[in-house]
Motif scaffolding. Structure first.
Motif, PDB file in Angstrom:
ATOM      1  N   GLY A 218       0.812  -1.210   0.000  1.00  0.00           N
ATOM      2  CA  GLY A 218       0.000   0.000   0.000  1.00  0.00           C
ATOM      3  C   GLY A 218       0.847   1.262   0.000  1.00  0.00           C
ATOM      4  N   ALA A 219       1.898   1.256   0.820  1.00  0.00           N
ATOM      5  CA  ALA A 219       2.802   2.404   0.880  1.00  0.00           C
ATOM      6  C   ALA A 219       3.847   2.365  -0.219  1.00  0.00           C
ATOM      7  CB  ALA A 219       3.490   2.447   2.246  1.00  0.00           C
ATOM      8  N   ARG A 220       3.937   1.226  -0.925  1.00  0.00           N
ATOM      9  CA  ARG A 220       4.895   1.045  -2.013  1.00  0.00           C
ATOM     10  C   ARG A 220       6.327   1.260  -1.514  1.00  0.00           C
ATOM     11  NH1 ARG A 220       2.673   0.979  -7.034  1.00  0.00           N
ATOM     12  NH2 ARG A 220       4.477   1.930  -8.026  1.00  0.00           N
ATOM     13  N   GLU A 221       6.677   0.460  -0.512  1.00  0.00           N
ATOM     14  CA  GLU A 221       8.010   0.582   0.054  1.00  0.00           C
ATOM     15  C   GLU A 221       8.479  -0.738   0.653  1.00  0.00           C
ATOM     16  OE1 GLU A 221       7.355   3.817   2.728  1.00  0.00           O
ATOM     17  OE2 GLU A 221       6.625   2.531   4.344  1.00  0.00           O
ATOM     18  N   VAL A 222       9.804  -0.890   0.667  1.00  0.00           N
ATOM     19  CA  VAL A 222      10.485  -1.989   1.339  1.00  0.00           C
ATOM     20  C   VAL A 222      11.193  -1.394   2.545  1.00  0.00           C
ATOM     21  CG1 VAL A 222      12.340  -3.698   1.161  1.00  0.00           C
ATOM     22  CG2 VAL A 222      10.755  -3.357  -0.761  1.00  0.00           C
ATOM     23  N   VAL A 223      11.042  -2.013   3.709  1.00  0.00           N
ATOM     24  CA  VAL A 223      11.567  -1.454   4.962  1.00  0.00           C
ATOM     25  C   VAL A 223      12.479  -2.471   5.631  1.00  0.00           C
ATOM     26  CG1 VAL A 223      10.972  -0.552   7.245  1.00  0.00           C
ATOM     27  CG2 VAL A 223       9.507  -0.036   5.274  1.00  0.00           C
ATOM     28  N   LEU A 224      13.705  -2.068   5.907  1.00  0.00           N
ATOM     29  CA  LEU A 224      14.676  -2.885   6.630  1.00  0.00           C
ATOM     30  C   LEU A 224      14.766  -2.361   8.052  1.00  0.00           C
ATOM     31  CD1 LEU A 224      17.012  -4.996   6.709  1.00  0.00           C
ATOM     32  CD2 LEU A 224      18.526  -3.152   5.942  1.00  0.00           C
ATOM     33  N   ALA A 225      14.454  -3.200   9.048  1.00  0.00           N
ATOM     34  CA  ALA A 225      14.431  -2.763  10.446  1.00  0.00           C
ATOM     35  C   ALA A 225      15.386  -3.591  11.295  1.00  0.00           C
ATOM     36  CB  ALA A 225      13.015  -2.875  11.002  1.00  0.00           C
ATOM     37  N   PHE A 226      16.223  -2.890  12.063  1.00  0.00           N
ATOM     38  CA  PHE A 226      17.183  -3.526  12.970  1.00  0.00           C
ATOM     39  C   PHE A 226      16.718  -3.348  14.411  1.00  0.00           C
ATOM     40  CE2 PHE A 226      19.771  -2.627   9.235  1.00  0.00           C
ATOM     41  CZ  PHE A 226      20.548  -3.765   9.104  1.00  0.00           C
ATOM     42  N   PRO A 227      16.763  -4.420  15.224  1.00  0.00           N
ATOM     43  CA  PRO A 227      16.354  -4.319  16.618  1.00  0.00           C
ATOM     44  C   PRO A 227      17.434  -3.706  17.502  1.00  0.00           C
ATOM     45  CG  PRO A 227      17.078  -6.537  16.166  1.00  0.00           C
ATOM     46  CD  PRO A 227      17.119  -5.798  14.855  1.00  0.00           C
ATOM     47  N   GLY A 228      17.006  -3.304  18.682  1.00  0.00           N
ATOM     48  CA  GLY A 228      17.939  -2.829  19.685  1.00  0.00           C
ATOM     49  C   GLY A 228      18.475  -3.969  20.530  1.00  0.00           C
ATOM     50  N   THR A 229      19.199  -3.627  21.579  1.00  0.00           N
ATOM     51  CA  THR A 229      19.785  -4.614  22.480  1.00  0.00           C
ATOM     52  C   THR A 229      18.687  -5.486  23.092  1.00  0.00           C
ATOM     53  OG1 THR A 229      21.597  -3.126  23.003  1.00  0.00           O
ATOM     54  CG2 THR A 229      21.199  -4.926  24.538  1.00  0.00           C
ATOM     55  N   ALA A 230      18.838  -6.807  22.970  1.00  0.00           N
ATOM     56  CA  ALA A 230      17.776  -7.701  23.446  1.00  0.00           C
ATOM     57  C   ALA A 230      18.300  -8.967  24.117  1.00  0.00           C
ATOM     58  CB  ALA A 230      16.860  -8.080  22.277  1.00  0.00           C
ATOM     59  N   ASN A 231      19.632  -9.087  24.306  1.00  0.00           N
ATOM     60  CA  ASN A 231      20.169 -10.293  24.939  1.00  0.00           C
ATOM     61  C   ASN A 231      21.593 -10.004  25.414  1.00  0.00           C
ATOM     62  OD1 ASN A 231      22.030 -10.879  22.630  1.00  0.00           O
ATOM     63  ND2 ASN A 231      20.092 -11.167  21.545  1.00  0.00           N
ATOM     64  N   PRO A 232      22.185 -10.889  26.208  1.00  0.00           N
ATOM     65  CA  PRO A 232      23.537 -10.639  26.734  1.00  0.00           C
ATOM     66  C   PRO A 232      24.592 -10.453  25.650  1.00  0.00           C
ATOM     67  CG  PRO A 232      22.470 -12.360  28.005  1.00  0.00           C
ATOM     68  CD  PRO A 232      21.569 -12.096  26.839  1.00  0.00           C
ATOM     69  N   THR A 233      24.457 -11.158  24.521  1.00  0.00           N
ATOM     70  CA  THR A 233      25.437 -10.990  23.448  1.00  0.00           C
ATOM     71  C   THR A 233      25.376  -9.578  22.880  1.00  0.00           C
ATOM     72  OG1 THR A 233      25.272 -13.330  22.893  1.00  0.00           O
ATOM     73  CG2 THR A 233      26.250 -11.888  21.236  1.00  0.00           C
ATOM     74  N   ASP A 234      24.167  -9.020  22.776  1.00  0.00           N
ATOM     75  CA  ASP A 234      24.025  -7.637  22.320  1.00  0.00           C
ATOM     76  C   ASP A 234      24.723  -6.674  23.278  1.00  0.00           C
ATOM     77  OD1 ASP A 234      22.556  -8.313  20.083  1.00  0.00           O
ATOM     78  OD2 ASP A 234      20.616  -7.961  21.032  1.00  0.00           O
ATOM     79  N   ILE A 235      24.636  -6.967  24.580  1.00  0.00           N
ATOM     80  CA  ILE A 235      25.308  -6.102  25.555  1.00  0.00           C
ATOM     81  C   ILE A 235      26.817  -6.149  25.338  1.00  0.00           C
ATOM     82  CG2 ILE A 235      25.789  -5.760  28.006  1.00  0.00           C
ATOM     83  CD1 ILE A 235      22.965  -6.751  28.600  1.00  0.00           C
ATOM     84  N   GLU A 236      27.347  -7.347  25.062  1.00  0.00           N
ATOM     85  CA  GLU A 236      28.777  -7.450  24.747  1.00  0.00           C
ATOM     86  C   GLU A 236      29.120  -6.628  23.506  1.00  0.00           C
ATOM     87  OE1 GLU A 236      29.876 -11.534  24.384  1.00  0.00           O
ATOM     88  OE2 GLU A 236      29.125 -12.084  26.369  1.00  0.00           O
ATOM     89  N   THR A 237      28.233  -6.639  22.528  1.00  0.00           N
ATOM     90  CA  THR A 237      28.437  -5.819  21.327  1.00  0.00           C
ATOM     91  C   THR A 237      28.508  -4.349  21.692  1.00  0.00           C
ATOM     92  OG1 THR A 237      27.331  -7.402  19.878  1.00  0.00           O
ATOM     93  CG2 THR A 237      27.396  -5.123  19.136  1.00  0.00           C
ATOM     94  N   ASP A 238      27.567  -3.890  22.521  1.00  0.00           N
ATOM     95  CA  ASP A 238      27.550  -2.484  22.943  1.00  0.00           C
ATOM     96  C   ASP A 238      28.847  -2.086  23.639  1.00  0.00           C
ATOM     97  OD1 ASP A 238      24.875  -1.945  22.084  1.00  0.00           O
ATOM     98  OD2 ASP A 238      24.096  -2.918  23.882  1.00  0.00           O
TER      99      ASP A 238
END
Length: 305
Positions: free
Chosen positions: A99-119
């Protein structure tokens, strides 16, 4: 053993396990009917209706990551691809909205201990985008771990619908991933129509921030905000991470890029609206989020319009 300072940052970052609460903004004890002009920056301008609507619209994608790939996409959208690297725990969802005629790529935020290590892995490494560009090592490794498959998926989706717009989004850590994805996709000659991040942590040094501004067409000319909208809220402390007070000890600097859109709290605690949201100037305006001196992941970070 992780140093004391790192442990404290890790505790702060653990708050990112909480969801983005759309249109839920905590009460403010300040009267924000006027924004004071500060000596070191231009006062922010009121946001236009189209930009405000854009911020609200794409926030519906930025808050979908707690169950990835998203099981309940925003209205009109469908998940067409998904990537997760099991080593870095970096993931993304690719949506198509006919309907909006678009493709959307979405990245999540920190959600697990490995993400915290990344931060926490924030020593800088060279980035090939420009001479002297340096970026957050952990976030860059996270992006590179999904980059090839992500770009393959995006190219496939855009070849199927070449008339559609392509949008990149992210919240928190995901905002940093969206930033790096945009730069590398631009370097690869891929079309990107818009980037919107919410509470994006800083991912690079001054030269990298300048490069992002350059390719996004972002300047301090009121008529040239560029196509990268960096949305901040009240005193959200994540856009001030990693803290330069710490990184300067090892000779590094982290600089945010333009163009910031700051959603301030209403004077009586009402939800963010167009009258309390501003277009800011410079890289980290003292009149906007930077000047609020927020610390880490606080209520403002988990509550975006």
């Amino acid at each position: 053993m992780v140093p004391y300072t790192y442990r404290m940052v890790a505790v702060t970052l653990s708050w990112a396990l909480l969801p983005v609460q759309c249109l839920s903004i905590p009460a403010s004890s300040q009267d924000h009917s006027t924004v004071q002009r500060r000596a070191d920056t231009r006062a922010p301008d009121p946001i236009d209706q189209a930009s405000f609507d854009t911020i609200l619209n794409y926030a519906t994608y930025a808050g979908t990551y707690l169950e990835a790939p998203c099981k309940k996409p925003p209205q009109g959208a469908a998940v067409v691809a998904f990537v997760q690297n099991d080593t870095t725990e970096t993931q993304q969802s690719l949506f198509r909205n006919d309907g909006a005629r678009e493709v959307v790529l979405a990245f999540p935020g920190t959600a697990n201990p490995t993400d915290i290590e990344t931060d926490l892995n924030f020593p800088q490494v060279a980035h090939p985008a420009c001479d002297g560009c340096k970026v957050h090592e952990g976030v860059y490794e996270g992006w590179l771990s999904v980059a090839d498959e992500t770009m393959r998926q995006v190219k496939s989706a855009m070849q199927a619908t070449p008339e559609f717009k392509f949008i990149i989004l992210g919240h928190s850590l995901g905002g940093g991933l969206a930033n790096l994805a945009y730069v590398d996709m631009q370097r690869a000659g891929m079309k990107v129509d818009l980037v919107v991040t919410y509470g994006e942590l800083a991912v690079g040094n001054g030269k990298y921030a300048d490069h992002v501004d350059s390719i996004a067409g972002a300047t301090d000319d009121p008529s040239q905000p560029g196509m990268f909208m960096r949305v901040t809220h009240a005193n959200d402390g994540v856009p001030l991470l990693p803290p330069n007070a710490l990184t300067s000890i090892i000779g590094q600097d982290f600089v945010q890029h333009r163009t910031e859109y700051w959603a301030q709290d209403g004077p009586n605690g009402e939800a963010a609206n167009i009258s309390t949201t501003f277009r800011c100037y410079g890289q980290g305006s003292q009149a906007c989020n930077t000047g609020q001196r927020g610390i880490g992941i606080n209520g403002a970070h988990i509550s975006y319009p």
